[in-house]
Design an enzyme around this catalytic site. Structure first.
Site, mmCIF file in Angstrom:
data_model
loop_
_atom_site.group_PDB
_atom_site.id
_atom_site.type_symbol
_atom_site.label_atom_id
_atom_site.label_comp_id
_atom_site.label_asym_id
_atom_site.label_seq_id
_atom_site.Cartn_x
_atom_site.Cartn_y
_atom_site.Cartn_z
ATOM 1 N N LYS A 65 45.167 -6.495 30.776
ATOM 2 C CA LYS A 65 44.070 -7.161 30.077
ATOM 3 C C LYS A 65 43.914 -8.561 30.650
ATOM 4 O O LYS A 65 44.856 -9.352 30.645
ATOM 5 C CB LYS A 65 44.354 -7.234 28.578
ATOM 6 C CG LYS A 65 43.206 -7.812 27.766
ATOM 7 C CD LYS A 65 43.470 -7.678 26.276
ATOM 8 C CE LYS A 65 42.272 -8.131 25.461
ATOM 9 N NZ LYS A 65 42.477 -7.923 24.008
ATOM 10 N N ASP B 15 40.190 -7.613 12.481
ATOM 11 C CA ASP B 15 39.206 -6.856 13.268
ATOM 12 C C ASP B 15 39.587 -5.382 13.330
ATOM 13 O O ASP B 15 39.582 -4.773 14.404
ATOM 14 C CB ASP B 15 39.075 -7.439 14.675
ATOM 15 C CG ASP B 15 37.792 -6.977 15.377
ATOM 16 O OD1 ASP B 15 36.855 -6.543 14.671
ATOM 17 O OD2 ASP B 15 37.730 -7.051 16.613
ATOM 18 N N ASN C 274 39.447 -0.169 17.736
ATOM 19 C CA ASN C 274 40.704 -0.888 17.947
ATOM 20 C C ASN C 274 41.923 -0.103 17.464
ATOM 21 O O ASN C 274 42.986 -0.677 17.235
ATOM 22 C CB ASN C 274 40.661 -2.256 17.253
ATOM 23 C CG ASN C 274 39.734 -3.230 17.962
ATOM 24 O OD1 ASN C 274 39.327 -2.991 19.096
ATOM 25 N ND2 ASN C 274 39.387 -4.318 17.300
ATOM 26 N N ASP D 79 44.439 -4.799 20.178
ATOM 27 C CA ASP D 79 43.502 -5.931 20.188
ATOM 28 C C ASP D 79 43.787 -6.882 19.023
ATOM 29 O O ASP D 79 43.198 -6.781 17.949
ATOM 30 C CB ASP D 79 42.044 -5.479 20.161
ATOM 31 C CG ASP D 79 41.108 -6.599 20.637
ATOM 32 O OD1 ASP D 79 41.551 -7.770 20.650
ATOM 33 O OD2 ASP D 79 39.953 -6.312 20.993
#
Length: 374
Positions: free
Chosen positions: A94, A228, A233, A248
């Site tokens: 990432k 989130d 996710n 995430d």
């Protein structure tokens, strides 16, 4: 850590910080602007977050061969790792992507630093593992004038919950094969008790939701608000496709050790994905870990109905009192926990422990019905 986009909270505006310019589309920055960006990040991030280390080790970018891009987000992208010196694990990298807007570039730095800090502290079977990171953290961007010099190495997850939902939708749309009389009678008994869901798929869904609940319960015990949660996710393990992994954590918020988890806190509002956001977060009001309970309730509803919440209205419909419609035939315990879970009243919302126990009880009943039916 507070991360509002305002000058009062330390985030630099265009007037205070010159926008980094890309010299080419290959992640390169003007060296002076790269140094300014990292100085700004160092001023606005707590030392503990800046100094967080991946326990699994630091790596040089040149020791890692990266393949195709697997996913792109608002702050970075994820690429497959083809080979890495000293490891045969199936991983992804990432990295940050360049942002022409200075505030967005700084926010991206906050995002990856926060994710590294949080994941370095976590160890749970239903949370993605941090397998390593670049040497030097954010400072590597200043040293190389490249946004992709800062990276995280994570387990590769071949499928998300969104993918699984699409799979269930396709299954549901397929014409069913003709069953024998015994199969038909057995399935009828189970589907009546399990509110007309395919019994095998229903048990699979419950197992997935129990694992997500367990991961959130663990995060809350660590004083972390995920902020989130959504099907995009939630992933599945590469080797064991039934094992769920939350990933995430760039939007997650660690709370100080001395705060009361039951009390609300003045944290950044409108953080996360609008469709799944708790009403108090949408309204930019104080909130606590129960913001995740609200999001989880919407995800549970989506998994069971295979419909996105508020898909026929505005994504922020929750703030106006709108909630998804719960089918009448659903079990009473499930209906009650969902209604409490997405209540505007934080005291009414259950803890993730209570939510998990309700789901586990439903799973036990479904397993018993399956045994009785067949």
């Amino acid at each position: 850590m507070e991360r509002r986009r305002s000058n009062d909270n330390g985030t630099l505006s265009q007037s205070k910080y010159r926008e980094p310019e890309l010299s080419n589309p290959d992640f390169e920055l003007d060296p002076r602007n790269a140094r300014r960006l990292i100085r700004a990040a160092e001023k606005t991030l707590p030392p503990a977050i800046l100094k967080a280390d991946a326990s699994s080790g630091s790596y040089r970018r040149q020791d890692i061969k990266v393949g195709k891009v697997l996913g792109v987000g608002g702050f970075g992208h994820v690429s497959e790792v083809l080979s890495m010196k000293g490891s045969n694990d199936m991983l992804v990298m990432k990295t940050l992507v360049p942002h022409k807007n200075a505030e967005h570039a700084l926010f991206a730095c906050h995002h990856i630093a926060m994710e590294k800090y949080i994941l370095s502290q976590l160890d749970h079977p239903n949370i993605i593992r941090l397998r390593g990171s670049n040497k030097g953290g954010l400072s590597a961007i200043a040293e190389t004038a490249r946004m992709d010099a800062c990276f995280l190495l994570l387990d590769r997850l071949p499928e998300t919950l969104s993918d699984r939902i699409e799979h269930w939708q396709r299954q549901q749309a397929k014409p069913k094969r003709r069953r024998s009389l015994t199969e038909s009678l057995s399935a009828l008994v189970i589907s009546r008790k399990s509110f007309a869901q395919d019994p095998d798929v229903f048990r699979e869904k419950l197992s997935i939701m129990i694992q997500i609940a367990a991961a959130l319960e663990y995060l809350h015990s660590k004083r972390i608000i995920l902020r989130d949660l959504k099907p995009d996710n939630v992933g599945f393990d590469m080797k064991e496709r039934r094992v769920v992994k939350l990933f995430d954590f760039g939007m997650a918020e660690p709370l100080p050790e001395n705060v009361d988890l039951e009390k609300t806190h003045d944290l950044a509002g409108r953080v996360g994905t609008t469709r799944y956001m708790a009403t108090e977060v949408l309204r930019e009001e104080p909130y606590n870990v129960k913001a995740d309970v609200f999001s989880f309730s919407l995800v549970v509803w989506e998994v069971l109905t295979l419909e996105r919440p508020h898909d026929r209205s505005s994504p922020d419909a929750s703030v106006f009192g709108e909630r998804p419609k719960i089918p009448k035939e659903w079990p009473s315990a499930l209906k009650r926990i969902l209604q409490r879970g997405w209540s505007d009243d934080l005291e009414t919302r259950p803890s993730m422990i209570e939510f998990r126990l309700v789901l586990e009880d439903l799973k036990r009943q479904a397993d018993e019905e399956s045994d009785d039916g067949f």
